[in-house]
Design an enzyme around this catalytic site. Structure first.
Site, PDB file in Angstrom:
ATOM      1  N   LEU A  11       1.015  -1.339  -0.033  1.00 48.91           N
ATOM      2  CA  LEU A  11      -0.105  -0.085  -0.111  1.00 48.91           C
ATOM      3  C   LEU A  11       0.758   1.218  -0.095  1.00 48.91           C
ATOM      4  O   LEU A  11       0.639   2.218  -0.946  1.00 48.91           O
ATOM      5  CB  LEU A  11      -1.119  -0.071   1.092  1.00 48.91           C
ATOM      6  N   TRP A  14       2.534   2.044  -3.250  1.00 49.43           N
ATOM      7  CA  TRP A  14       1.578   2.588  -4.701  1.00 49.43           C
ATOM      8  C   TRP A  14       1.118   3.921  -4.148  1.00 49.43           C
ATOM      9  O   TRP A  14       0.876   4.610  -4.976  1.00 49.43           O
ATOM     10  CB  TRP A  14       0.596   1.522  -4.851  1.00 49.43           C
ATOM     11  N   GLU A  15       0.833   4.223  -2.760  1.00 47.62           N
ATOM     12  CA  GLU A  15       0.475   5.493  -2.445  1.00 47.62           C
ATOM     13  C   GLU A  15       1.323   6.715  -2.506  1.00 47.62           C
ATOM     14  O   GLU A  15       1.314   7.796  -2.872  1.00 47.62           O
ATOM     15  CB  GLU A  15      -0.323   5.538  -1.011  1.00 47.62           C
ATOM     16  N   GLY A  16       2.613   6.209  -2.090  1.00 47.69           N
ATOM     17  CA  GLY A  16       3.598   7.275  -1.958  1.00 47.69           C
ATOM     18  C   GLY A  16       3.396   8.164  -0.643  1.00 47.69           C
ATOM     19  O   GLY A  16       2.344   8.226  -0.126  1.00 47.69           O
ATOM     20  N   ARG A 138      -0.848  -0.628 -10.602  1.00 46.35           N
ATOM     21  CA  ARG A 138      -0.992  -1.105  -9.239  1.00 46.35           C
ATOM     22  C   ARG A 138      -2.031  -2.261  -9.270  1.00 46.35           C
ATOM     23  O   ARG A 138      -1.957  -2.956  -8.180  1.00 46.35           O
ATOM     24  CB  ARG A 138      -1.895   0.426  -8.664  1.00 46.35           C
TER      25      ARG A 138
END
Length: 414
Positions: A11, A14-16, A138
């Site tokens: 998570l 992919w969110e950064g 993603r």
């Protein structure tokens, strides 16, 4: 925890993390986002936050996404990494999208989660102007993560049969024989340990540590040869590379001690965030993460007896392992094995294979090149349950000769 350790990595990757608010790429404005995909009304243009605030919002947002998945998919039997993938998906697209999705309808209708996830998640890759390459990647990563947590059947059995098998009572001796240090296996051992009383754990430890009568087997020439057997402790693995503290490149010592602490005292690190990040915060109360005294003080604050020593030999490590205690060790990881150099590195000895004279090691940064120095693999998770030879690793540990290794002697406080 709402996610497995690998789920958190998925998570967050992919969110950064952005510590300043930024606009939605599609609208050029609202909803404004900050931290790890935090898009609540309190996020406004010009807002900046600390890393600590980003981590706090992440924890709360993930808990919310996890509760949405539980509420919208009642009774659906999900493997841990399938659940990770759906939480990541819900975190990204929102509760409303999951509630209206064909994915949810199919799961509630009893279709196999592995099939539904693989077929439905890739469909959620479109933006206002069509498919978005980042969303496609993603979704593919989420599907791959979900599939990595399930087992395949050589005979091609359906998912429902595999799910039934996963809930069938297991003989613990079979679990021991098949233990490979995999994340879900470590999770199972920790779950079992938390469910036992202190009296039961004491009785098990006394029996387990009892010195056995020497066993023997026929050698190649028909002579009797002793065989002690493999030791591998089910210690949870932590990677220093996924730290959100900004100290990841220099916290091998803290990550190593955090692994040992979480094994010897399950639940002793029960705050928010990753276990080694929590332990680092504890260490920093006493000094820098590279300071052995600070590490010892942090361990002692968790009711773990700890003593920093510079007189270690391989037999010391084996003796500790025989009593079910992992060993933090400090060694030189640069230069050739014949003349190692470097500022030092810490890792955790979790086992011993007498047949091959190899130490089983949780290395928080990755897999070392013991012969030439440096690392051959530093991907997150690549340092789990490695086999480091006594010959090459031992020269990097006992640099000043036999009995000169740096290590921390541990035991749970009474």
């Amino acid at each position: 925890m709402p996610l497995t350790p690998e789920g958190w990595t998925l998570l967050k990757t992919w969110e950064g993390c952005h510590l300043s608010a930024y606009p939605d790429p599609a609208s050029g404005g609202a909803p404004w986002t900050i931290g790890y995909g935090h898009t609540r009304p309190d996020v406004v243009p010009g807002l900046t936050i600390t890393q600590q605030q980003a981590d706090l919002w992440l924890q709360k947002d993930v808990v919310h996404a996890a509760s949405v998945v539980e509420r919208l998919l009642p009774g659906v039997a999900l493997l841990p990494r399938q659940r990770d993938a759906l939480i990541s998906f819900c975190f990204n697209v929102g509760a409303g999208a999951l509630e209206r999705s064909t994915l949810r309808k199919r799961l509630l209708a009893g279709e196999a989660p592995a099939v539904v996830i693989a077929q439905e998640l890739p469909r959620w890759c479109k933006g206002p102007n069509g498919p978005v390459e980042g969303l496609k990647r993603r979704r593919a990563a989420e599907v791959a993560h979900a599939e990595s947590g399930s087992t395949s059947s050589p005979s091609g059995e359906p998912e429902t049969t595999q799910r039934e098998q996963s809930t069938t009572p297991i003989q613990l001796l079979d679990a021991v024989r098949h233990h490979q240090g995999l994340p879900h296996q470590l999770e199972a051992w920790q779950l079992l340990q938390r469910g036992l009383t202190s009296e039961q754990l004491g009785a098990f430890a006394e029996t387990f540590r009892r010195s056995p009568a020497p066993q023997s087997s026929k050698g190649a020439e028909g002579t009797e040869t002793a065989h002690d057997g493999l030791i591998q402790l089910p210690v949870p693995y932590l990677s220093q590379s996924d730290s959100v503290t900004g100290q990841g490149s220099r916290m091998c010592f803290a990550s190593t001690c955090a692994m040992a602490a979480s094994f010897l005292r399950p639940g002793c690190l029960n705050g928010s965030g990753q276990l080694d990040d929590q332990f680092l915060a504890l260490v920093q109360r006493y000094g820098d993460t590279t300071n052995a005294d600070a590490q010892v003080a942090a361990l002692q604050s968790l009711s773990i007896q700890a003593r920093f020593r510079t007189d270690g030999a391989i037999d010391d490590l084996i003796h500790q392992l025989e009593f079910g205690i992992p060993c933090p060790v400090g060694w030189l990881h640069k230069g050739p094995a014949s003349s190692p150099t470097g500022g030092g590195h810490w890792s955790l000895v979790i086992g011993w294979d007498p047949a091959t004279r190899q130490l089983l090691m949780h290395d928080p940064i990755g897999e070392a090149d013991l012969v030439n120095g440096g690392y051959v693999n530093t991907a997150i998770g690549s340092g789990q349950a490695l086999r480091y030879s006594e010959r090459n690793w031992g020269r990097r540990w006992q640099v000043e000769g036999p009995g000169s290794g740096w290590w921390i002697e541990l035991s749970p406080a009474n």
